[in-house]
Design a protein around this motif. Structure first.
Motif, PDB file in Angstrom:
ATOM      1  N   GLN A 123     -70.283  -6.953  35.539  1.00 12.96           N
ATOM      2  CA  GLN A 123     -69.718  -6.540  34.262  1.00 12.96           C
ATOM      3  C   GLN A 123     -70.487  -5.368  33.656  1.00 12.96           C
ATOM      4  O   GLN A 123     -70.516  -5.192  32.452  1.00 12.96           O
ATOM      5  CB  GLN A 123     -69.727  -7.721  33.284  1.00 12.96           C
ATOM      6  CG  GLN A 123     -68.839  -8.882  33.717  1.00 12.96           C
ATOM      7  CD  GLN A 123     -68.762  -9.971  32.679  1.00 12.96           C
ATOM      8  OE1 GLN A 123     -69.343  -9.860  31.596  1.00 12.96           O
ATOM      9  NE2 GLN A 123     -68.046 -11.032  32.991  1.00 12.96           N
ATOM     10  N   LYS A 124     -71.099  -4.552  34.536  1.00 13.05           N
ATOM     11  CA  LYS A 124     -71.862  -3.398  34.060  1.00 13.05           C
ATOM     12  C   LYS A 124     -71.448  -2.134  34.799  1.00 13.05           C
ATOM     13  O   LYS A 124     -70.954  -2.198  35.923  1.00 13.05           O
ATOM     14  CB  LYS A 124     -73.366  -3.635  34.226  1.00 13.05           C
ATOM     15  CG  LYS A 124     -73.931  -4.670  33.262  1.00 13.05           C
ATOM     16  CD  LYS A 124     -75.450  -4.709  33.325  1.00 13.05           C
ATOM     17  CE  LYS A 124     -76.007  -5.680  32.293  1.00 13.05           C
ATOM     18  NZ  LYS A 124     -77.486  -5.710  32.311  1.00 13.05           N
ATOM     19  N   TRP A 126     -72.981   1.830  35.675  1.00 13.97           N
ATOM     20  CA  TRP A 126     -74.098   2.755  35.676  1.00 13.97           C
ATOM     21  C   TRP A 126     -73.561   4.181  35.764  1.00 13.97           C
ATOM     22  O   TRP A 126     -72.815   4.507  36.697  1.00 13.97           O
ATOM     23  CB  TRP A 126     -75.030   2.483  36.856  1.00 13.97           C
ATOM     24  CG  TRP A 126     -75.879   1.261  36.691  1.00 13.97           C
ATOM     25  CD1 TRP A 126     -77.152   1.191  36.224  1.00 13.97           C
ATOM     26  CD2 TRP A 126     -75.501  -0.090  36.985  1.00 13.97           C
ATOM     27  NE1 TRP A 126     -77.599  -0.102  36.213  1.00 13.97           N
ATOM     28  CE2 TRP A 126     -76.614  -0.919  36.678  1.00 13.97           C
ATOM     29  CE3 TRP A 126     -74.337  -0.686  37.483  1.00 13.97           C
ATOM     30  CZ2 TRP A 126     -76.573  -2.292  36.861  1.00 13.97           C
ATOM     31  CZ3 TRP A 126     -74.306  -2.056  37.654  1.00 13.97           C
ATOM     32  CH2 TRP A 126     -75.415  -2.850  37.343  1.00 13.97           C
ATOM     33  N   ILE A 137     -76.301   2.882  30.867  1.00 17.44           N
ATOM     34  CA  ILE A 137     -75.860   1.607  31.453  1.00 17.44           C
ATOM     35  C   ILE A 137     -74.939   0.947  30.437  1.00 17.44           C
ATOM     36  O   ILE A 137     -75.348   0.660  29.313  1.00 17.44           O
ATOM     37  CB  ILE A 137     -77.049   0.693  31.777  1.00 17.44           C
ATOM     38  CG1 ILE A 137     -77.985   1.370  32.784  1.00 17.44           C
ATOM     39  CG2 ILE A 137     -76.556  -0.633  32.337  1.00 17.44           C
ATOM     40  CD1 ILE A 137     -79.209   0.539  33.107  1.00 17.44           C
ATOM     41  N   SER A 139     -72.205  -2.058  29.364  1.00 17.39           N
ATOM     42  CA  SER A 139     -71.742  -3.422  29.608  1.00 17.39           C
ATOM     43  C   SER A 139     -70.284  -3.566  29.196  1.00 17.39           C
ATOM     44  O   SER A 139     -69.828  -2.936  28.232  1.00 17.39           O
ATOM     45  CB  SER A 139     -72.605  -4.426  28.844  1.00 17.39           C
ATOM     46  OG  SER A 139     -73.955  -4.349  29.257  1.00 17.39           O
ATOM     47  N   MET A 140     -69.551  -4.407  29.906  1.00 16.77           N
ATOM     48  CA  MET A 140     -68.145  -4.628  29.599  1.00 16.77           C
ATOM     49  C   MET A 140     -68.015  -5.457  28.330  1.00 16.77           C
ATOM     50  O   MET A 140     -68.750  -6.422  28.109  1.00 16.77           O
ATOM     51  CB  MET A 140     -67.465  -5.345  30.772  1.00 16.77           C
ATOM     52  CG  MET A 140     -65.966  -5.559  30.577  1.00 16.77           C
ATOM     53  SD  MET A 140     -65.238  -6.523  31.917  1.00 16.77           S
ATOM     54  CE  MET A 140     -65.475  -5.402  33.296  1.00 16.77           C
ATOM     55  N   THR A 141     -67.057  -5.047  27.475  1.00 16.35           N
ATOM     56  CA  THR A 141     -66.811  -5.786  26.247  1.00 16.35           C
ATOM     57  C   THR A 141     -65.926  -7.001  26.521  1.00 16.35           C
ATOM     58  O   THR A 141     -65.463  -7.226  27.643  1.00 16.35           O
ATOM     59  CB  THR A 141     -66.142  -4.868  25.214  1.00 16.35           C
ATOM     60  OG1 THR A 141     -64.882  -4.410  25.739  1.00 16.35           O
ATOM     61  CG2 THR A 141     -67.026  -3.661  24.918  1.00 16.35           C
ATOM     62  N   PHE A 146     -65.089  -0.521  28.570  1.00 16.08           N
ATOM     63  CA  PHE A 146     -66.435   0.020  28.636  1.00 16.08           C
ATOM     64  C   PHE A 146     -66.602   1.038  27.511  1.00 16.08           C
ATOM     65  O   PHE A 146     -65.922   2.080  27.500  1.00 16.08           O
ATOM     66  CB  PHE A 146     -66.686   0.699  29.987  1.00 16.08           C
ATOM     67  CG  PHE A 146     -66.798  -0.270  31.125  1.00 16.08           C
ATOM     68  CD1 PHE A 146     -67.982  -0.965  31.351  1.00 16.08           C
ATOM     69  CD2 PHE A 146     -65.719  -0.511  31.961  1.00 16.08           C
ATOM     70  CE1 PHE A 146     -68.087  -1.859  32.401  1.00 16.08           C
ATOM     71  CE2 PHE A 146     -65.818  -1.404  33.006  1.00 16.08           C
ATOM     72  CZ  PHE A 146     -67.009  -2.089  33.233  1.00 16.08           C
TER      73      PHE A 146
END
Length: 536
Positions: A123-124, A126, A137, A139-141, A146
């Motif tokens: 769920q990230k 880069w 970096i 993170s998915m909400t 993103f």
């Protein structure tokens, strides 16, 4: 110029029930620093005009959304973002759409045009630049999007010159000439027309920080060799730069200037006109009288007037304590006051004022620049401790060489002196009772201690019996080629100083009947001194 773009490339995908982008109905815009990473958008776009450092309003067109609605494009330009390491990145080809309430970053444009690299795992996300340097970096909400929060965007001000990109710097040096114009200059058309190649090496960014040399006749021994000013143009009658002092509203013309084109003038605070780190005497007690002590011999006597540093009243008087062992002089109260002033009363003490093997340079590629006002005030405070603390004389003289342009390494070296003073507050000079006033001394050399000009340092100390009476640490005026030559020069300087002290003692009715011994640890220098043959 007409350009068309779409938020969703495939219109058939727009009919799908999955919502790819949510637009807010309220007039309130999203967080100014929040960008939506969208793989369905063909271009970067924003509705905030303040984000642009360069905007071409001739570019127009329409953006088509998934529901078929369109909004107008009113320009395309370049935005700049500031990363967490204080470096800056330019984002080109960004559309300006006033009716857009969100900032959209096209994943496709990042990959194809900007050369970025995107890695998704779990769920990230880069995001790296073309040189594999990490940008963010993400993170998915919760709604599977993103969002990247960029630091404060740099605004397009004429005096804002914090851009490191060479092409952008030349754009500003040529008075914000377009990049197409810079390309035309690169084709050497002017050289073909006039027959000679024009020089542009003297061009600088308007509004950048300039350090103009202060003439020798206008500065004191410990005064600044340069003055911080603002670059405003070129002089028509001479090959000089026009510089402006915002503190005095005066302009000067100088040819000897060093530029920092990536720095800006801080208009929110008033720059210091002078560092004012040297102490001065109180006017109320301009005349001081020293009389015999009326207090018990064990209590300290103050034999010099109080001094000020940077406007703060700091007691720098020498404390004299008389006892059966002799006379002890120190500056414990002054040392505590200086430690308190620089918030170093609670630091951990160290056993030496300087680390062994440390070499300092004016060109420190890894250290960050520090406030020269703070550094000069700090070093200036240490200078007045050397009159009772010969043990810190060498390192204080060393850090004094970098007051013009100090870095973090120089500041940490100076702070170590304070840590040493913290553990030696009660140190000073003891003058014991003696009936034999025999003069003798030690000398030594720090061979090639200055890695900038390869010069050595002369150090010596003289004693009357066991009492220290004179000491010095000074950089040699010439470059020596060997330790023998360096030590021989030190011994010569020490011998000259001993002759002066012997003459002074003779006037004080303490003549030296025997030769003065000078101790040195270099056998080659001793052999050279004993050899009567002339040496080049």
């Amino acid at each position: 110029m007409q350009e068309d773009t779409n938020l969703i490339e495939d219109k058939e995908d727009a009919k799908d029930s999955t919502m790819l982008l949510a637009l807010k109905i309220e007039d309130k815009r999203d967080d100014n620093c929040t960008w939506y990473l969208d793989n369905g958008a063909s271009n970067h776009m924003t509705g905030d005009k303040n984000k642009f450092v360069d905007l071409d309003t001739a570019v127009t067109g329409n953006v088509t959304f998934g529901d078929g609605s369109k909004v107008k494009i009113e320009g395309k330009g370049i935005t700049m973002i500031e990363l967490k390491d204080s470096s800056h990145k330019l984002i080109p080809d960004v559309y300006y759409i006033p009716n857009l309430r969100s900032n959209i970053s096209s994943v496709g444009q990042l990959l194809k045009v900007n050369g970025c690299k995107i890695i998704m795992e779990g769920q990230k996300l880069w995001l790296r630049d073309r040189y594999s340097k990490l940008i963010a970096i993400v993170s998915m909400t919760k709604n599977r999007m993103f969002l990247i929060n960029l630091l404060q965007t740099i605004k397009p001000m004429c005096l804002k010159t914090c851009i490191e990109d060479p092409s952008w710097k030349w754009h500003m040096r040529f008075g914000h000439l377009t990049f197409e114009g810079l390309k035309e200059l690169g084709h050497k058309k002017m050289e073909a027309w006039s027959g000679w190649k024009p020089s542009v090496s003297h061009l600088r960014v308007f509004g950048s920080i300039a350090y103009a040399q202060v003439p020798k006749q206008l500065r004191s021994k410990l005064g600044d060799r340069s003055k911080k000013l603002l670059f405003i143009g070129y002089d028509e009658k001479s090959k000089g730069y026009k510089l402006f002092n915002p503190n005095t509203n005066n302009s000067v013309i100088s040819r000897y200037v060093e530029f920092d084109e990536e720095a800006t003038w801080d208009w929110s605070i008033e720059e210091e006109e002078s560092y004012n780190f040297l102490p001065y005497f109180e006017e109320e007690n301009s005349t001081q009288h020293v009389s015999a002590p009326t207090t018990p011999p064990s209590s300290p006597q103050m034999l010099s007037p109080s001094l000020h540093l940077n406007g703060d009243s700091t007691d720098s008087r020498i404390e004299v304590t008389q006892s059966d062992e002799g006379i002890f002089i120190s500056q414990e109260a002054y040392t505590k006051g200086v430690l308190k002033k620089f918030n170093m009363l609670n630091v951990n003490p160290v056993s030496t004022p300087m680390e062994c093997g440390v070499k300092l340079s004016k060109n420190d590629p890894y250290g960050q620049k520090v406030n020269p006002t703070l550094f000069k005030s700090l070093v200036g405070s240490l200078r007045y401790l050397t009159c009772t603390r010969p043990d810190i004389l060498f390192v204080v003289g060393l850090v004094s060489r970098f007051m013009e342009n100090p870095s973090t390494l120089h500041l940490n070296t100076a702070k170590r002196i304070f840590r040493y003073l913290k553990g030696t507050l009660d140190h000073g000079l003891l003058y014991s009772t003696s009936h034999d006033f025999k003069l003798w001394g030690y000398c030594d050399s720090d061979f090639v201690g200055d890695i900038d000009d390869r010069k050595s340092t002369t150090c010596f100390v003289f004693l009357l019996e066991n009492n220290v009476v004179s000491w010095s640490s000074k950089k040699q005026p010439i470059v020596t080629l060997s330790t023998c030559e360096s030590e021989y020069i030190v011994a010569t300087s020490c011998a000259c100083h001993s002759i002066w002290i012997r003459r002074l003692l003779k006037e004080l009715q303490l003549p030296q009947k025997e030769p003065t011994e000078i101790m040195t640890d270099n056998k080659s220098a001793l052999a050279l001194a004993k050899n009567p043959v002339f040496h080049d």
